[in-house]
Write an enzyme that holds these catalytic residues in place. Structure first.
Site, mmCIF file in Angstrom:
data_model
loop_
_atom_site.group_PDB
_atom_site.id
_atom_site.type_symbol
_atom_site.label_atom_id
_atom_site.label_comp_id
_atom_site.label_asym_id
_atom_site.label_seq_id
_atom_site.Cartn_x
_atom_site.Cartn_y
_atom_site.Cartn_z
ATOM 1 N N TYR A 143 0.820 -1.212 0.000
ATOM 2 C CA TYR A 143 0.000 0.000 0.000
ATOM 3 C C TYR A 143 0.853 1.261 0.000
ATOM 4 O O TYR A 143 0.450 2.288 -0.529
ATOM 5 C CB TYR A 143 -0.923 0.022 1.235
ATOM 6 C CG TYR A 143 -2.230 -0.712 1.044
ATOM 7 C CD1 TYR A 143 -2.248 -2.081 0.775
ATOM 8 C CD2 TYR A 143 -3.444 -0.043 1.142
ATOM 9 C CE1 TYR A 143 -3.444 -2.754 0.600
ATOM 10 C CE2 TYR A 143 -4.647 -0.716 0.974
ATOM 11 C CZ TYR A 143 -4.644 -2.072 0.708
ATOM 12 O OH TYR A 143 -5.825 -2.737 0.536
ATOM 13 N N LYS A 194 3.159 -15.409 1.921
ATOM 14 C CA LYS A 194 3.549 -16.274 0.800
ATOM 15 C C LYS A 194 5.074 -16.332 0.718
ATOM 16 O O LYS A 194 5.700 -15.728 -0.160
ATOM 17 C CB LYS A 194 2.910 -15.786 -0.511
ATOM 18 C CG LYS A 194 1.513 -16.399 -0.701
ATOM 19 C CD LYS A 194 0.886 -16.080 -2.030
ATOM 20 C CE LYS A 194 1.481 -16.826 -3.201
ATOM 21 N NZ LYS A 194 1.135 -18.272 -3.235
ATOM 22 N N ASP A 227 -2.884 -18.008 0.180
ATOM 23 C CA ASP A 227 -3.915 -18.531 -0.735
ATOM 24 C C ASP A 227 -4.648 -19.700 -0.093
ATOM 25 O O ASP A 227 -5.878 -19.807 -0.155
ATOM 26 C CB ASP A 227 -3.314 -18.894 -2.108
ATOM 27 C CG ASP A 227 -2.083 -19.787 -2.027
ATOM 28 O OD1 ASP A 227 -1.531 -19.965 -0.924
ATOM 29 O OD2 ASP A 227 -1.672 -20.313 -3.078
ATOM 30 N N ASP A 251 -6.605 -7.189 3.641
ATOM 31 C CA ASP A 251 -7.735 -6.562 2.939
ATOM 32 C C ASP A 251 -8.601 -7.639 2.302
ATOM 33 O O ASP A 251 -9.833 -7.639 2.448
ATOM 34 C CB ASP A 251 -7.183 -5.606 1.869
ATOM 35 C CG ASP A 251 -8.291 -4.875 1.134
ATOM 36 O OD1 ASP A 251 -9.244 -4.435 1.789
ATOM 37 O OD2 ASP A 251 -8.201 -4.758 -0.104
ATOM 38 N N ASP A 255 -12.511 -9.401 3.600
ATOM 39 C CA ASP A 255 -13.743 -9.417 2.806
ATOM 40 C C ASP A 255 -14.293 -10.841 2.705
ATOM 41 O O ASP A 255 -15.512 -11.051 2.740
ATOM 42 C CB ASP A 255 -13.506 -8.854 1.389
ATOM 43 C CG ASP A 255 -13.871 -7.363 1.272
ATOM 44 O OD1 ASP A 255 -13.656 -6.637 2.255
ATOM 45 O OD2 ASP A 255 -14.365 -6.945 0.210
#
Ligand code: NAD
Ligand code: IPM
Ligand code: MN
Length: 370
Positions: A143, A194, A227, A251, A255
Site C-alpha cells: 500500500y 507467501k 492462498d 484486505d 472481505d
C-alpha cells in the site's frame, strides 16, 4: 466524568447514512450518562472533502483526528470521483489517516451472530458460532512501498509498479498485537504470508517465528500460505482463532471473512497505533470494513451494524467503557434475534432499512439496560 473527544468522518455514499445511525446510538449513551460524555466534531473526508477542498482530507481535519480520542469513519469513494487525480482520490484520505496517525494494527473481527447463521452464503454448520479475528498490518506493505508509479517505457508500453516492503520492526509489532490478543481468546495464531514466492513473506515468517520462540511459546502458532488461508476460510473457518497478515492479504481475507458472518455490512474494525509510553493511550480509528456501497447509496437500505459495532470497538479499545461495549454488542445480537433484517442479511421481501434497524438496536439497548 470524562469527556471523550470523537471525530466523526461520514464520507461518501452510504457513509453519511450509517454515520446518522451511529449518531443516534451515541446520543443514547450520552443521555444515559454513566460512562462519560461525548463531544463530537464532524468533518468531511473522501469525495466530499475533494468537492469542498480539492483534497481527500484537509490538514484541519487531520489536526482534529490527531487530537481526538477516537476517529469514527464511515466510508469513502464512488463513481462520481472515478477520474479525479490519483493523489486526491477519495481513498487517499483514508490512507493518509491510517499512515499519519500511525495506525498499524487493524483488528477485523468476524463473528457469526446466532440469528444470522442462515444468512451466510455458506452452510449453517460451517459458520454457526464463528468467532475469528483478522489482525491486518495497516501502514506498510504494498500500500505504501516506494516506488509506486506508472512509467512510460517509450516503446508504446507502460509499466505499473507497486512495491511490497516490510522491515523487521513492522512485522514484529503486528505479530505482538496478534499474540497478545490470542491470549485473551483461544490462544491460537495463524500467520498468513507467501514465503514460497515473496521475499517479504520469507522475512515475515522468520520474524514471527523468532518472536514466538522468544516471548509467546504458550500461544499455538501455525504458518499458512495466504492462498490456502483464503480457501480454508471458506472450507472450515472455525479452525481459526487469530489470523495475522500483511496489509494486502488482510484486505482480501477480511472481505472473505465478512461473508461468513452474513454480509460485508456486518464487519466492524479498529485501527490502533502504538501505546504512548507516557499515557498508555493509542491513537485510533474505527470503521466498517465495507465501502461506500454506491449501488445502494441514497436508498436508505444500508445495514448500519458494521458502523455501530465499530463504535462498540471504540468503547472497548479507546474509551475504557468495556461494560458499554458489551451492552452495545448484546443489543445488536438482541435486535437481530427479534428477526429484523436489512436486505444484505437476508431480509428479502420483509427487509427493513437503516432507520428501522437502528431503532431496533436502540430499543434493545433500552430493554437490556432497564
Ligand atoms: P463496497 O463495500 O462499497 O460494496 C460491496 C457490496 O456490498 C455492494 O453490493 C454493497 O451494496 C454491499 N454493501 C457494502 N456495505 C453494505 C452495507 N452496510 N449494507 C448493505 N450492503 C452493503 O465495495 P465496492 O463496491 O467494491 O467499493 C465501492 C467504493 O467504496 C469504492 O470507491 C471503494 O474504493 C470504496 N471502499 C471504501 C472503503 C472504506 O471507505 N473503508 C472500503 C472498501 C471500499
Ligand atoms: C478497506 C478498504 C481500503 C483498503 C480502501 C478503500 C483503501 O478496502 O478498508 O478494506 O484497501 O484498505
Ligand atoms: Mn477492503
Amino acid at each position: 466524568m470524562a469527556t471523550h473527544k470523537l471525530l466523526l468522518l461520514p464520507g461518501d455514499g452510504i457513509g453519511p447514512e450509517i454515520a446518522g445511525a451511529l449518531k443516534k446510538v451515541i446520543a443514547w449513551f450520552d443521555a444515559r450518562g454513566g460512562g462519560g460524555v461525548y463531544s463530537i466534531e464532524e468533518d468531511v473526508v473522501g469525495g466530499a472533502a475533494y468537492d469542498r477542498h480539492g483534497v481527500a482530507i484537509s490538514d484541519a481535519a487531520m489536526a482534529l483526528a490527531q487530537e481526538s480520542d477516537a476517529v469514527l469513519f464511515g466510508a469513502v469513494g464512488g463513481p462520481k470521483w472515478a477520474s479525479v487525480p490519483y493523489e486526491v482520490r477519495p481513498e487517499a484520505g483514508l490512507l493518509r489517516l491510517r499512515k499519519d496517525l500511525g495506525l498499524f494494527a487493524n483488528l477485523r473481527p468476524a463473528i457469526c451472530y446466532p440469528a444470522l447463521a442462515e444468512s451466510s452464503s455458506l452452510k449453517r454448520e460451517i459458520v454457526e458460532g464463528l468467532d475469528i479475528l483478522i489482525v491486518r498490518e495497516l501502514t506498510g506493505g504494498v500500500y505504501f512501498g516506494e516506488p509506486k508509479e506508472i512509467i512510460d517505457l517509450g516503446n508504446g508500453q507502460k509499466r505499473g509498479i507497486d512495491t511490497q516492503i516490510y522491515d523487521t520492526y513492522e512485522i514484529e509489532r503486528i505479530a505482538r498485537v496478534a499474540f497478545d490478543l490470542a491470549r485473551t481468546r483461544s490462544n491460537k495464531v495463524a500467520s498468513a504470508e507467501k514465503h514460497n514466492v515473496m521475499k517479504s513473506g520469507v522475512l515475515w515468517k522468520e520474524v514471527v517465528t523468532a518472536l514466538h520462540g522468544r516471548d509467546y511459546t504458550d500461544v499455538k502458532l501455525e504458518h499458512i500460505l495466504a492462498d490456502n488461508c483464503a480457501m480454508q476460510l471458506v472450507r472450515a473457518p472455525k479452525q481459526f482463532d487469530v489470523i495475522v497478515c500483511d496489509n494486502l492479504f488482510g484486505d482480501i481475507l477480511s472481505d472473505v471473512a465478512a461473508m461468513l458472518t452474513g454480509s460485508l455490512g456486518m464487519l466492524p474494525s479498529a485501527a490502533l497505533g502504538a501505546a504512548d509510553p507516557m499515557t498508555g493511550r493509542r491513537k485510533s480509528m474505527y470503521e466498517p470494513v465495507h465501502g461506500s456501497a454506491p449501488d445502494i447509496a441514497g436508498t436508505g437500505a444500508a445495514n448500519p451494524i458494521a458502523m455501530i459495532a465499530s463504535f462498540a470497538m471504540a468503547l472497548r479499545y479507546s474509551l475504557g467503557q468495556v461494560a458499554e461495549a458489551d451492552l452495545l454488542e448484546a443489543a445488536i445480537a438482541a435486535a437481530l434475534a427479534t428477526g429484523v433484517r436489512t436486505r444484505d442479511i437476508g431480509g428479502g421481501e420483509a427487509s427493513v432499512g437503516t432507520e428501522v434497524m437502528t431503532d431496533a438496536i436502540l430499543a434493545a439497548l433500552e430493554r437490556l439496560s432497564a
